[in-house]
Design an enzyme around this catalytic site. Structure first.
Site, mmCIF file in Angstrom:
data_model
loop_
_atom_site.group_PDB
_atom_site.id
_atom_site.type_symbol
_atom_site.label_atom_id
_atom_site.label_comp_id
_atom_site.label_asym_id
_atom_site.label_seq_id
_atom_site.Cartn_x
_atom_site.Cartn_y
_atom_site.Cartn_z
ATOM 1 N N HIS A 57 49.976 160.779 -97.623
ATOM 2 C CA HIS A 57 49.854 160.604 -99.075
ATOM 3 C C HIS A 57 51.178 160.864 -99.781
ATOM 4 C CE1 HIS A 57 45.603 160.489 -98.412
ATOM 5 N NE2 HIS A 57 45.539 161.753 -98.022
ATOM 6 N N HIS A 216 42.011 157.526 -98.435
ATOM 7 C CA HIS A 216 42.069 157.561 -96.973
ATOM 8 C C HIS A 216 41.528 156.269 -96.395
ATOM 9 C CE1 HIS A 216 41.408 161.587 -98.614
ATOM 10 N NE2 HIS A 216 42.340 161.953 -97.777
#
Lengths: 330, 224
Positions: A57, A216
């Site tokens: 991320h 995700h």
């Protein structure tokens, strides 16, 4: 899979090694277990702010370590929440005598691992509080909402409050308020590919988009034919505003974050429409952030995050920050 | 036939489970990609690799079953990550507490350990039956084990009953909508997919049936 990696199993460690080499003046990386601490930690008498998340991320969270933001970040495996021993080691390394705040994104793994970390840290005598970030309006049940872009804003605000010398209860209260007043929603134009898996997490035909996607690669709220940028922005902003109940004249911080594979060129096209849309709804775009701030490896698409501001939050947002990914006022 | 389960049996079980997870890693990845984020296979394999290394460490002090299971719990909690790390950790930690040392356990004790492990998972994860989680495979297995123990069934028969119940529970998750974990974001779109957590948990019961009821524990040498 076309990625600039060596071995999938080495990707997280090698990325952290590169981070250390790039920012030795801001942070230091521990490899056993993995955590990233600001270079001058522990700062005596200051509340420490720690956040963790799966890797993939970036710049969240390792890129937000530094003065005015995080004292430490715990990177997990790709898309996997870090383990309690990482939080505990980071806590021992950066705690400066004024307590610790964990900022936790609302995923089952994140919550369970930080609950264990809290128990272990308290057993060692540390004063630890936590704030949950759950801003994704794509998930309708409010208790189950995922933590998304608001994490960046909550970490900045908590970090500024800590840097200003506020006590743990105050830092926690302000972080909680920022979390409560933020909402996000994302859209994917392509799937991400997890290195150890080697192929896209989900199939998304070229003419489709996944609205309400998670960071995700979790599927979103619904799949629709790909629309023009302005239409997509309106869908995201409408869903967010519907959930926020803000009065006309309210000041907001508007963030557009790319998800990893969308160029800045397009993010400004998104922000252009978002700005006009918010103004048309009577809101004041008092602060903004446009770029790659919370990503999902190589996913194409973006997320929009809105934070309802007030003078106290604005002052904390504007306070100096010096991290790899956010720097101003220094 | 022996009705007592020795420390060596437990070691054989854990090594068999590590081997099983490595064999089904790709399946776990695919199941998780469908309704989660595709990391369950890699996370479990990473945990099992570390567990295998821990068990092979000659310096490891595990003279009783409780100490062994506590080592398993700590290893998984610090390496698996995600939700699975704390949940599998809770299972082994509570099972370890229940057996409190000892170098052998009976079927009745094993059933108590598994029940305690289930309670540990549920306290940590707050999942109930039919939430489409690993509880859907574990709870029926625990109930079957308890029933067989109460009836005085032979150990191998009891473990096989638990395996059958766990398998049915795992298959039952296909038709469920998820209420916990990442698949819960999907709403009805999760229906039709088998839960990856229930799948890895079924493997734990299946390998228990293959190892804990054996007259002689599988030799460590034959299992690498």
């Amino acid at each position: 899979m076309q990625k600039l990696i060596n071995e999938p199993a080495d990707a997280v460690v090698e990325s952290l090694e590169g981070l250390q080499l790039a920012y030795p003046h801001l942070l230091r990386v521990s490899f056993s277990p993995h955590y990233v601490a600001r270079v001058d930690a522990p700062v005596r008498g200051k509340v420490s702010v720690i956040s963790g998340s799966g890797s993939g991320h970036e710049p969240l969270n390792v890129g937000y370590v530094g003065r005015g933001m995080l004292d430490a970040a715990c990177p997990g495996a790709i898309f996997t929440s870090p383990t309690p021993d990482q939080y505990l080691a980071a806590t021992r390394a950066v705690e400066g005598g004024a307590g610790v705040l964990y900022i936790v994104k609302n995923y089952m793994g994140g919550v369970l691992n930080t609950e264990m970390a809290l128990e272990l840290a308290r057993e060692e005598g540390y004063d630890v509080a936590s704030v949950l970030v759950k801003d994704d309006v794509a998930v309708e049940a409010a208790h189950n909402r995922r933590g998304m872009g608001a994490a960046v804003l909550v970490e900045k605000i908590a970090g500024a409050a800590a840097e200003a010398g506020r006590p743990l209860a105050e830092v926690t209260r302000l972080a909680q308020r920022a979390s409560d007043q933020a909402r996000s929603m994302g859209v994917a134009l392509s799937s991400c590919t997890v290195p150890s898996v080697g192929r896209p997490t989900f199939d998304l035909p070229a003419d489709q988009m996944e609205l309400g996607v998670g960071i995700h690669g979790e599927p979103g709220r619904l799949r629709l034919p790909l629309a023009k940028a302005d239409t997509v922005v309106e869908m995201l902003a409408e869903a967010i505003l519907k959930d926020m109940a803000v009065r006309p004249g309210t000041s907001v911080l508007a963030m557009v974050s790319g998800l990893g594979a969308t160029p800045q060129h397009e993010l400004f096209i998104v922000f252009r429409r978002l700005h006009a849309f918010l103004q048309a709804h009577g809101l004041v775009v008092a602060r903004c952030l446009v770029g790659n701030y919370v990503t999902s490896l190589d996913m194409a698409g973006c997320m929009v995050t809105l934070l309802q501001l007030d003078p106290e939050l604005i002052a904390l947002w504007d306070a100096p920050v010096h991290t790899p990914a956010l720097t101003w006022g220094v | 036939m022996s009705q007592e389960i020795s420390l060596a049996h437990f070691r054989a079980w854990l090594l068999a489970y590590a081997e099983h997870i490595e064999a089904i890693e790709a399946q776990l990845t695919d199941l998780d990609a469908a309704i989660g984020d595709a990391d369950h296979g890699a996370n479990m394999r990473r945990g099992m690799e570390r567990l295998r290394a821990r068990l092979a460490d000659p310096g490891l002090q595990c003279d009783d079953i409780g100490a062994l299971l506590r080592t398993v719990a700590m290893t998984l909690v610090s390496t698996v990550g995600g939700a699975a790390g704390p949940l599998y950790g809770a299972f082994f930690l509570r099972a370890a507490q229940e057996c409190q040392g000892g170098s052998v356990v009976t079927l009745v004790q094993l059933a108590r350990m598994f029940r305690a492990g289930l309670q540990g998972i549920q306290q940590r994860g707050k999942a109930q039956l039919n939430d489409k989680t690993l509880v859907d495979a574990l709870e029926p297995a625990v109930v079957a084990l308890e029933k067989a123990a109460a009836e005085g069934a032979p150990l191998a028969v009891a473990l096989e009953a638990a395996r059958v119940a766990a398998e049915a529970g795992m298959r039952h998750t296909i038709g469920l909508q998820a209420n916990r974990g990442r698949a819960s974001y999907l709403g009805p779109r999760a229906i039709g997919h088998q839960d990856p957590g229930a799948t890895s948990l079924y493997g734990l019961i299946r390998t228990a049936a293959e190892t804990l009821g054996a007259a002689q524990p599988a030799s460590l040498a034959s299992r690498r």
